[in-house]
Design an enzyme around this catalytic site. Structure first.
Site, PDB file in Angstrom:
ATOM      1  CG  HIS A  14      13.868 -16.672 -12.599  1.00 56.92           C
ATOM      2  ND1 HIS A  14      12.707 -17.394 -12.775  1.00 56.92           N
ATOM      3  CD2 HIS A  14      13.559 -15.731 -11.670  1.00 56.92           C
ATOM      4  CE1 HIS A  14      11.752 -16.912 -11.996  1.00 56.92           C
ATOM      5  NE2 HIS A  14      12.260 -15.898 -11.296  1.00 56.92           N
ATOM      6  CG  HIS A  16      13.365 -11.214  -9.223  1.00 55.07           C
ATOM      7  ND1 HIS A  16      12.348 -10.647  -9.957  1.00 55.07           N
ATOM      8  CD2 HIS A  16      13.147 -12.567  -9.254  1.00 55.07           C
ATOM      9  CE1 HIS A  16      11.537 -11.603 -10.394  1.00 55.07           C
ATOM     10  NE2 HIS A  16      12.000 -12.788  -9.990  1.00 55.07           N
ATOM     11  CG  HIS A 194       7.876 -14.578 -12.639  1.00 59.63           C
ATOM     12  ND1 HIS A 194       8.754 -13.804 -13.329  1.00 59.63           N
ATOM     13  CD2 HIS A 194       8.481 -14.878 -11.453  1.00 59.63           C
ATOM     14  CE1 HIS A 194       9.846 -13.624 -12.585  1.00 59.63           C
ATOM     15  NE2 HIS A 194       9.715 -14.262 -11.442  1.00 59.63           N
ATOM     16  CD  GLU A 197       6.831 -18.010  -7.862  1.00 57.56           C
ATOM     17  OE1 GLU A 197       6.423 -16.959  -8.418  1.00 57.56           O
ATOM     18  OE2 GLU A 197       7.745 -18.016  -7.007  1.00 57.56           O
ATOM     19  CG  ASP A 275      12.913 -16.367  -7.902  1.00 57.31           C
ATOM     20  OD1 ASP A 275      12.820 -15.358  -8.610  1.00 57.31           O
ATOM     21  OD2 ASP A 275      11.915 -16.972  -7.435  1.00 57.31           O
ATOM     22  CG  ASP A 276      13.706 -13.053  -5.315  1.00 58.14           C
ATOM     23  OD1 ASP A 276      13.858 -11.905  -5.755  1.00 58.14           O
ATOM     24  OD2 ASP A 276      12.791 -13.818  -5.704  1.00 58.14           O
TER      25      ASP A 276
HETATM   26  N1  HPA Z   1       7.754 -14.551  -8.144  1.00 50.50           N
HETATM   27  C1  HPA Z   1       7.070 -13.459  -8.477  1.00 50.50           C
HETATM   28  N2  HPA Z   1       7.532 -12.233  -8.311  1.00 50.50           N
HETATM   29  C2  HPA Z   1       8.761 -12.081  -7.835  1.00 50.50           C
HETATM   30  C3  HPA Z   1       9.513 -13.172  -7.473  1.00 50.50           C
HETATM   31  C4  HPA Z   1       8.996 -14.479  -7.650  1.00 50.50           C
HETATM   32  O1  HPA Z   1       9.605 -15.523  -7.360  1.00 50.50           O
HETATM   33  N3  HPA Z   1      10.690 -12.674  -7.010  1.00 50.50           N
HETATM   34  C5  HPA Z   1      10.627 -11.336  -7.105  1.00 50.50           C
HETATM   35  N4  HPA Z   1       9.456 -10.962  -7.604  1.00 50.50           N
HETATM   36 ZN    ZN Z   2      11.236 -14.685 -10.006  1.00 48.14          ZN
END
Ligand code: HPA
Ligand code: ZN
Length: 335
Positions: A14, A16, A194, A197, A275-276
């Site tokens: 996971h 991006h 996703h 969250e 994630d990011d």
């Molecule tokens: N959630 C949803 N969209 C996203 C995320 C995330 O954590 N990171 C990049 N796009």
């Molecule tokens: Zn994500």
């Protein structure tokens, strides 16, 4: 514990790629492309990374990716990520990208996919990191836009293993995309989304039943629904959990209260991911380090999480066995 985590073989499922854009590289590419950034300095950009919910982050994330213009830009971004995770003993990566975030501002699908794919191919050769690319639909846009994006992807099918769903979750349930995911399945793509969250458990049910996902990205709100927890455990549905993302976006107030131990107790197939990482303060190892105290620094659990990451990857059974054996060998050599 840090050195145990550093050498532990692991996969990232996971991630991006646009979320790996470090401010230093962003300024470098902005200068190369003659783009003025709305921030004065790297420090000012760092300071802006203070979020109280997903949307705060997304606003700045879409602004950042605007700097990516050429195939070389996508290559450089991806290469910088690979150099980082190579130093963390990451052995396999499955990377998300957001084609609509690029096509909608005039950058072709080809430019993005070719830059990302050639860097990953070079990374396989130089670092022996295997890879897959997953394209995500932006859920704040409509389904027709996602269908157009799927059509753009078809000529590049051999470079893309799967389709996912990201961006603003609340108000954009998986059901909105049932049709395009059916088409993606027919085209032979793996399916992830996703869900849970910020959105309710209902969105996780929809991802399972309507999109027919093979992994749930995040899935935190499943903790509110004991029936759903039982189902996820029974089906051994992988969850790609992102601890530093969760605290940075206030999905979890404090790492001490992260649901990971309860997820494991419930028998869920959990994986750890970043994630990011450029925005949330850490790559894969920093995420393992962040959760280590709440599982009592238990090396067997850390190893289980790493094995889950290989077992949940879109790779062959023999690749899974080979990579899982690397974790077992690593544990055996320690004892
Ligand atoms: N959630 C949803 N969209 C996203 C995320 C995330 O954590 N990171 C990049 N796009
Ligand atoms: Zn994500």
């Amino acid at each position: 514990m840090k050195s145990f985590i550093k050498s532990l073989p692991k996969a990232e499922l996971h991630l991006h790629i646009e979320g790996t854009f470090e401010p230093e590289l962003m300024f470098e590419l902005a200068a190369r492309n003659n783009i003025e950034l709305p921030f004065e300095s790297v420090e000012a950009l760092h300071k802006a990374y203070d979020f109280s919910q997903l949307q705060d982050f997304l606003d700045i994330y879409y602004q950042g990716m605007n700097v990516l213009r050429t195939e070389q830009d996508f290559y450089d971004l991806t290469w910088a990520y690979l150099e980082k995770v190579n130093a963390q003993n990451v052995r396999h990566v499955e990377i998300f990208f957001d084609p609509q975030g690029h096509v909608d501002r005039g950058i072709s699908f080809e430019t993005a996919i070719n830059g990302i794919h050639s860097a990953l191919t070079a990374g396989l050769k130089e670092f022996d990191i295997s890879f897959g690319i997953i394209m995500c639909f932006l859920r704040h846009l409509d389904e027709d836009d996602a269908i157009k994006t799927l059509e753009l992807a078809i000529p590049h099918k051999e470079k893309i293993i799967g389709v996912g769903l990201d961006s603003s979750e609340m108000g954009h349930p998986p059901s909105k995309f049932e049709g395009v995911f059916a088409k993606a399945r027919e085209a032979g793509f793996h399916i992830v989304a996703h869900a849970g969250e910020e959105g309710p458990p209902e969105y996780i049910y929809e991802a399972l039943d309507l999109l027919k996902v093979e992994r749930i990205d995040h899935g935190n709100t499943a903790m509110q629904d004991p029936t759903l927890l039982k189902r996820l455990a029974k089906e051994q549905m992988p969850l790609t959990v992102c601890p530093l993302s969760n605290t940075k976006l206030c999905v979890v107030g404090d790492m001490k209260n992260h649901p990971l131990p309860h997820m494991l107790e419930a028998g869920l197939k959990v994986t750890i991911n970043s994630d990011d990482p450029a925005y949330f303060g850490g790559y894969l190892n920093e995420n393992y380090e962040a959760i280590s105290p709440i599982i009592n620094d238990d090396k067997n659990i850390l190893a289980l999480l790493a094995k889950n990451s290989f077992d949940s990857a879109f790779i062959s059974a023999s690749e899974k066995s080979r990579l899982i054996a690397e974790v077992d060998d690593y544990l055996n050599k320690l004892s």
